[in-house]
Design a protein around this motif. Structure first.
Motif, PDB file in Angstrom:
ATOM      1  N   ARG A 167       0.842  -1.201   0.000  1.00 40.89           N
ATOM      2  CA  ARG A 167       0.000   0.000   0.000  1.00 40.89           C
ATOM      3  C   ARG A 167       0.882   1.259   0.000  1.00 40.89           C
ATOM      4  N   ARG A 193       1.076   4.321  -2.801  1.00 38.31           N
ATOM      5  CA  ARG A 193       0.826   5.719  -2.417  1.00 38.31           C
ATOM      6  C   ARG A 193       1.981   6.616  -2.846  1.00 38.31           C
ATOM      7  N   ASP A 198       2.015   7.324  -6.523  1.00 39.39           N
ATOM      8  CA  ASP A 198       1.006   8.325  -6.896  1.00 39.39           C
ATOM      9  C   ASP A 198       1.323   9.711  -6.362  1.00 39.39           C
ATOM     10  N   GLN A 255       3.945   9.814   4.266  1.00 39.04           N
ATOM     11  CA  GLN A 255       3.392   8.502   3.859  1.00 39.04           C
ATOM     12  C   GLN A 255       4.097   7.373   4.626  1.00 39.04           C
ATOM     13  N   SER A 267       2.342   4.951   7.373  1.00 38.35           N
ATOM     14  CA  SER A 267       2.373   3.506   7.152  1.00 38.35           C
ATOM     15  C   SER A 267       2.897   2.753   8.380  1.00 38.35           C
TER      16      SER A 267
END
Ligand code: HEM
Length: 527
Positions: free
Chosen positions: A169, A173, A176, A184, A188
């Motif tokens: 995941r 992210r 993007d 991020q 996480s």
């Protein structure tokens, strides 16, 4: 030290405004130093070597304020493996070699496992309850047992699936939205730890529990800053009323304590309630301990569990985030290492599937690369301070009860006699030997009875993130307006955690297939 009134949202200014407070402080301090000076005189000749000490104030004016581990490393070349400093009467022992750290902190751990008592952090801001700050004793042992029974080598496998899912995941992210790299990564890691500890699923980058937990951690960092709080040198100041000019630090500490206690209690209650009604992810640390107690958990057990749980969050969040950012920085600065690591993954895992934790034994270069991250930029360059609970003698040197011991992990892992060209990122230096890699982790994760209880959890998290990033993406520098690559410098602020700054990069999927595999994995994700 700061010398003005607090600005809103900033920590309170500890002590500037009041001459009266300063006068009380100065007289008390002088008296204490004089008594200590006289009683220490006879022992002084057998103390460890160190820079010249002035009468009464000792080395107070020489204490390094910026990246102290680098100054201690320079002093190591003059004074050797063990050096002594005296900061206004506080004995400080800096340990510069793994050998001495083993001799004292491991082999004599029954007396070297305390923590320094910090009045601002512990008594006033309330952090004396968290495991990290506990003195060595029964409560500490009980809390550590609760963590290690859930996060031991034999039980850690039950969290591999969420580590893999979170790593995938995260990569998606960052592909993007690379500009939010640091937040991020941090979100996480926070998500993972919240799931493991409380069974709580984080709701995006602005999750209220995560935001509060991060604030609790930031307050901890501020409250523990050496040399910032006069009350740490003169504990009697804590008894003064907070309305007195110069004593706003008491109000600051009260606010920090309130946030710590409410966050701690609410997280624990959330976990307890939602694990019972089946809406929290299980297993999680709190649920497992309560399940083992079979409905007979005492109030004391719950109290220990609650404080142990918040320490897991505190111990794991910044350290793991810093490690992943250091890894990315290394990949940007040493692209040949990145290529070699990707070649190993391609050969072992292939391109038909995403890597898994079970691939770890077959990937010696990746294991070496991770050990090299821990060595190159250790998350705890001065580890966590230990305190000596009894007078001791080592190699003819006298060590005072109450001394603070600072393991200079930075020097242990950057001593050119042990690691030639220490600033070069070179996984090859371990020759693929797990024994050589272990020499790094044995130092980077702390010592003796205080060694990091999150070691296995962080190994799994770091491996999943590193291997998933490398298998699916090229980690490349961002470019400026002229198309020139910007390779980030190695820089970090002075904090107890070495946290690289301004790491910017782009994750470029290595193939369309790799990106699709990441997206597909989200459809049957476990989190
Ligand atoms: C790269 C990741 C990590 C690194 C480098 C690291 C390193 C350390 C170090 C150096 C210490 C101090 C040991 C000593 O006093 O000798 C420590 C303590 C601690 N760590 Fe970690 N840690 C990491 C991740 C974690 C994680 C994921 C957890 C979650 C369980 C955790 C929980 C703790 C706790 C609770 C302590 C306090 C132990 C005590 O005071 O007895 N750490 N860690």
């Amino acid at each position: 030290m700061q010398a003005s009134d607090p600005t809103p949202g900033q920590p309170g200014v500890p002590f500037a405004a009041s001459y009266a407070a300063l006068a009380v402080a100065a007289v008390t301090l002088l008296a204490a130093l004089l008594v200590r000076e006289l009683s220490a005189y006879s022992k002084r000749r057998s103390m460890p070597p160190g820079p010249f000490r002035w009468p009464l104030i000792g080395n107070a004016l020489q204490m390094p304020q910026v990246h102290p581990w680098l100054t201690y490393s320079r002093w190591a070349r003059v004074y050797g493996d063990i050096l002594y400093l005296d900061a206004l009467g506080q004995h400080i022992i800096v340990i510069n070699s793994a050998k001495v750290a083993r001799e004292l902190l491991d082999k004599r751990s029954s007396i070297y496992s305390g923590r320094p008592h910090l009045t601002m952090l512990g008594d006033l801001a309330g952090y004396n309850k968290i495991l990290l700050m506990q003195p060595y004793g029964d409560e500490l042992r009980q809390q550590r047992r609760l963590i290690s029974q859930t996060l031991s080598i034999s039980t850690i496998g039950q969290y591999y699936d969420i580590q893999e899912a979170e790593a995938r995941r995260l990569v998606l992210r960052v592909i993007d939205n690379p500009s939010l790299l640091e937040s991020q990564v941090r979100t996480s890691i926070a998500s993972l730890i919240m799931l493991v500890t409380y069974g709580y699923t984080v709701k995006g980058t602005e999750d209220v529990f995560v935001e509060r937990a991060i604030e609790v951690l930031e307050n901890l960092t501020l409250a523990e800053m050496p040399g910032t709080w006069l009350v740490d040198m003169i504990p009697q100041l804590k008894y003064f009323p907070s309305w007195m000019p110069g004593f706003t630090f008491l109000k600051t500490a009260k606010a920090w304590r309130k946030l710590l206690y409410t966050t701690n209690r609410e997280l624990y209650q959330w976990s307890k309630e939602h694990s019972e009604n089946g809406t929290a992810r299980v297993p999680n640390l709190c649920a497992s301990v309560l399940a083992e107690a079979e409905g007979k958990a005492t109030l004391q057990l719950e109290e220990y569990l609650m404080w142990a749980a918040i320490t897991v969050l505190g111990g794991g969040l910044d350290t793991n985030t810093a490690t992943i950012l250091s890894f990315i920085l290394a990949m940007l600065r040493f692209p040949d290492v990145q290529k070699k690591a990707q070649a190993e993954i391609d050969a072992v895992v292939g391109s038909e599937r995403l890597p898994q934790t079970s691939d770890r034994p077959s990937l010696p270069y990746i294991r070496s690369l991770i050990a090299e991250v821990y060595r190159w930029l250790p998350a705890g360059p001065l580890s966590a301070p230990h305190a000596l609970d009894e007078d001791d003698v080592y190699d003819g040197i006298f060590l005072h009860k109450g001394s603070i011991l600072l393991p200079n992990v930075w020097h242990m892992l950057h001593d050119p006699d042990v690691y030639p060209e220490p600033d070069v990122f070179k996984p090859e230096r371990y020759g693929g030997s797990d024994i050589e890699m272990k020499k790094v982790t044995d130092v980077a994760f702390g010592f003796g009875r205080r060694a990091c209880p999150g070691f296995h959890l962080s190994q799994g998290t770091t491996f999943s993130m590193v291997v998933t990033m490398l298998a699916t993406c090229d980690i490349v520098p961002v470019v400026d307006d002229h198309g020139q690559e910007i390779i980030p410098d190695v820089k970090y602020p002075t904090k107890s955690i070495l946290y690289p700054e301004d790491v910017k990069c782009t994750f470029r999927p290595r193939s369309e297939q790799a990106k699709l595999a990441l997206i597909d994995s989200m459809t049957d994700s476990v989190i």
